[in-house]
Structure formats: C-alpha cells, structure tokens
Enzyme design. Structure first.
Site, PDB file in Angstrom:
ATOM      1  N   ASP A   4       0.731  -1.328   0.018  1.00  0.00           N
ATOM      2  CA  ASP A   4      -0.080  -0.009  -0.186  1.00  0.00           C
ATOM      3  C   ASP A   4       0.820   1.265   0.029  1.00  0.00           C
ATOM      4  O   ASP A   4       2.001   1.319   0.486  1.00  0.00           O
ATOM      5  CB  ASP A   4      -0.785  -0.115   1.078  1.00  0.00           C
TER       6      ASP A   4
ATOM      7  N   HIS B 293       3.697  -2.429   3.160  1.00  0.00           N
ATOM      8  CA  HIS B 293       3.788  -0.924   2.668  1.00  0.00           C
ATOM      9  C   HIS B 293       4.925  -0.892   1.742  1.00  0.00           C
ATOM     10  O   HIS B 293       5.975  -1.250   2.253  1.00  0.00           O
ATOM     11  CB  HIS B 293       3.786   0.108   3.685  1.00  0.00           C
TER      12      HIS B 293
END
Length: 514
Positions: free
Chosen positions: A247, A407
């Site tokens: 992400d 991430h």
C-alpha cells in the site's frame, strides 16, 4: 492527550512552515502524506515531510528523511520488449513526498544480500525509527510511450509521457474539492444504485466516534469489528496461498522492491495513492509493465468513512483518472486507507466499478505485517518480526489462503519486505505460495482493468469472502447470503452482543494508541 483534529492541525502547521523553509532555499516543496500524528525528527534528516501508514483503526505518523541522491547499486535487468534499458533516477520529482526511512534484514538472506549486498539491507538488529537513510534506487528500465504489456491481452499502448501540471489535478494529499466538472460526472455513476444513508464517522476511528462504533455491525464498519460484505475480497481461496500486497506507493524505494520481486519471480498487487501516482509516474509504469497489479487506494489517503458521498467519489475518481492517464488502464478494484470501509463506502465503490479488497483477518487477528510500526517508532525491526512470525503460525491454521498487508511508501518497510518478511515466507515449511491477489483468485489479468475487461466485474469473492458479514451487498442492497456460514471466518461473532463487546475493546485500544 491530543484530539485527532488537533493533531491534524498541528501537522498541517508543521508542513506549512516546512514548505516555506524549503521554498526559501530554492528547493522543491515536498508533498505531505500524513493526516494524523505528531512530528518526530529523524537523525540525518535533510528535508522532513509527514508520512503515515496504518492498520485498521490505529493511526501513526512519523517524520521521515528526505531521500539521498545516491544511486542504488544493483545489476541492470534485461530490458523487455518496448523498454529502453537506461538507468533513470527515482529521486522525487518537484513537490513529491520523499518517503524514506531505514531498513531490516533476514537470517534467511545470504550474507551477500545484507548491508552492502545486492539489496543493500542492513541487519535486523539495527533497525529502529531513527536509522540513517540508504541510497535511493534508480530505475534500471524505462518504457517508451506506445509500448504495450505482453501479459495483458487487449491493453492499450502506454500513453504519451506524463508531465505533471498542478492546474490539472487537485492539491496533493488533500481531499479533493467536490465542485469540479469531473466529480459531477463521476457522481452520475451512482445513479440507480442503492447507497445507504449512513452518517459519516467523525474521523474514521472507533475512539473518535463511539456512537458509530456501537453501530458497527449495522454500518458494516470494518474498522470497528471487522465487518465485511459478501462482495469484499478478503482472502485467497487456496490454503497456504499468500496474497502479496503493498500500500501507499509508488514511492522512491518501490524500485528496490520491484527488483526483488523480479529476481524471485513473484507478482504483487500495488494499492496506489493518486497523489503518489502523479508524483512518481515512471515507477507506476514500471510496476504495471512488469506484470504487477494496480488498484485504487484513494487520492489523499484519508479515512473514507469520515467523508461525504461526493468526497468519496472524488477520492476514487481522481485516483482512477491518474492511473489511467499514466499507464492507459483503469483498475476495477480498490482498498480503503486503513481498511476504513463501511456499507456506504463499499456501495459507492462498487457503483464506480471498484470491488473492495481488504487484508485477511485470521484466528489470531488481521494479517497485517505491522511493518509501519517500525518507522512509527513503536517497535523495533526485531519486535516487528516476532509479530510477523505469529502471522505465519496463524496461516497454517486456516482452511483458506490469506491476503497480507505491507507498505512500499517507506524505505524501512521496503527493506523489511525485501530483506526479511518475504524471504521468511518463501523459506517457510510447509511452503507458502506467494502471488498477487488477482492471481490467487484465478482472475484473468484482463478482469483487473476496465479497458481490457470484456465482462461485467462480477464478484470474485465467492470463494474468498470472509470476516464478519454485514447486511450490505455489492451495491448497498440487502444481501441475504452474507450471513451464511460459508462466508464466515473463524472470527464471526455468535451474536450482536458479542460484537458490541469487540467494538468497546476496539475503542479502548484505539484510545491507548492515540
């Protein structure tokens, strides 16, 4: 204790002062990727910017260092068809976020890959919030306009090279205005769909809105209780299958991750932020052309349940437009920042042709690697890996596969993945099968983008939906099947009373973290 609005105001004021300082010295103003938290100064900080990564209802923010201008020392990969094999810098463009922290390593990695090795990952014991930054990776391969991905049948060629013009886009990392012609046109996509009349939450957190938290099941609010709908994709159907997802990018250190994925022949799903897309278009193109999957992760990375319908449409619409402008295709999936989704948000998303994807909640909790905790300063790299090992144990207890949250916004989270977590997954016994979410669902690549999808985006979650089911179907209408045991995870509540207890516990935990 600071309230969330106070924290946002403080960080905004800090950013404003920072922009004045940077501009006064003739530099480019960095973009701000945070909306909550206090500023923490890193050692060897060059030009601090705000950044945030989070899981569920817990929000953390850190100040990260500006990227070094040094090149990433790595072997240049062979250029695929349509690519120009030239080294280009992944340094941030004018005004872009410099998402850089430091790193981690794995005992599963050979000594050649640690520290000064091919991935330049320092030892795990050295990983803390304040570590010095490493060299910024360089894109070893760029792609010329007109090139087409060989894996995606019917895909349009890459558009003309993207040049950012601030007049064409909303302010970066800010919720877009809703009075534009674009938003007015996108709002028409909601016509004919049943959008639940749910009041926006105060700030997307359980602690910030106890009244909404008490109605979590009725709202279908994932943040407070893990509630999902039958159309949400929340797991890979096959046992021991790991859905790889990252992400908040693209960002300067995403290129290091791309090299690792190429070396290991792995695919991933990238949930990209619109403001990052227009800041790092070449990195997005590299992800797409390498065969990885792109999905919408909003324009500004703010909690969607706290927004009006028009703001949600603007967040999703501008991100779709950014991706389509840069690579020529429009995703058919999305992930809400922080997993903050309810029946209203998912109904709007589905009406816009974007099927929600959330990371899996298993018997031991969410499959969140907690990589964001390290740059936030709440755990060390070693502590994070202990948490991660618990995830691996939970995975073996499940009858299905799972989707994992990681991430690529920060250097430190990229290095945790490249040097440690992905290697541990690859060497695990019994073995995991690591692949992108679309692949684990057996979705053809063409179904992932509007321009190549020859069928209506029907639910891919019949074998992958899990978590606690709420009462909303794909378009917000009642879903009689959503309460069936076939779609229930091990965490399905026995009664609404127990769900209320969970909501209260979530409120307390969120309060402690805040």
């Amino acid at each position: 204790m600071f309230t969330l609005p106070a924290l946002s105001a403080l960080l905004a004021a800090t950013l404003s002062l920072e922009l004045l300082s940077v501009n006064a010295h003739g530099g480019h103003a960095p973009h701000h990727h945070a909306h909550r938290g206090l500023a923490h100064e890193h050692r060897r900080q060059v030009a601090p910017v705000g950044a945030v990564a989070s899981s569920g209802s817990v929000f953390q923010a850190v100040i990260v260092s500006a990227a070094s201008s040094a090149s990433f020392a790595s072997a240049t990969s062979a250029a695929p068809a349509g690519a120009a094999s030239v080294a280009t810098s992944a340094a941030p463009p004018a005004g872009s976020v410099a998402a850089t922290t430091s790193a981690t390593a794995s005992s599963a990695v050979s000594s050649a890959d640690i520290g000064t090795g091919v991935y330049d990952v320092p030892p795990l014991a050295s990983i803390t919030m304040g570590m010095p930054v490493g060299p910024v990776p360089s894109l070893s391969t760029t792609y010329t306009p007109g090139a087409s991905p060989t894996y995606l049948s019917g895909a349009p060629p890459l558009p003309t090279a993207f040049v950012f013009n601030s007049a064409d886009w909303p302010a970066l990392d800010v919720i877009p205005p809703t009075d534009s012609d674009e938003v007015a046109e996108w709002m028409k996509e909601l016509d004919g769909h049943d959008i639940p009349d749910i009041t926006p939450t105060q700030d997307g957190s359980c602690a910030g809105d106890p009244a909404a938290a008490a109605q979590a099941q009725e709202r279908g609010w994932w943040t407070c209780g893990g509630w999902t709908s039958g159309n949400d994709i929340v797991a890979c159907p096959d046992k021991m299958t790991w859905g790889v997802s990252f992400d908040d990018g693209p960002a300067p250190y995403s290129e290091k991750l791309l090299k690792y994925l190429e070396d290991k022949n792995l695919s991933a799903t990238f949930f990209v932020v619109g403001s990052r897309v227009v800041s790092y278009p070449d990195i997005l193109i590299a992800e797409y052309m390498a065969g990885h999957e792109l999905s919408v992760h909003t324009w500004s990375h703010h909690p969607l349940t706290a927004m009006t319908n028009e703001q949600i449409v603007a967040e999703l619409g501008w991100t779709r437009k950014a991706i389509q402008t840069v690579v020529g295709v429009t995703p058919t999936t999305m992930r809400a920042p922080f997993g903050d989704i309810d029946n209203r948000v998912r109904a709007i998303s589905n009406a816009m042709g974007l099927q929600p994807i959330i990371w899996t909640t298993g018997p031991g909790g969410p499959f969140d690697t907690n990589d964001w905790h390290v740059p936030a300063g709440t755990v060390t790299g070693e502590q994070q890996f202990e948490i991660f090992q618990g995830l691996l144990g939970n995975a073996t207890l499940m009858d299905t596969g799972f989707i994992v949250l990681e991430h690529d916004l920060y250097e430190i989270t990229v290095d945790l993945a490249v040097g440690y977590t992905l290697n541990a997954a690859l060497s695990h016994e019994p073995p995991f099968k690591l692949e992108s979410i679309g692949k684990c669902l057996s979705m053809p690549p063409t179904a992932l983008y509007v321009e190549t999808n020859t069928k209506t985006n029907t639910s891919a979650s019949s074998a992958s939906s899990g978590g606690q089911s709420s009462s909303a179907a794909a378009d917000g209408s009642p879903d009689d099947s959503s309460e069936s045991s076939a779609n229930a995870s091990p965490r399905v509540m026995a009664s609404s009373a127990l769900a209320g207890v969970v909501a209260v516990v979530a409120v307390v935990l969120s309060s402690l973290m805040l």
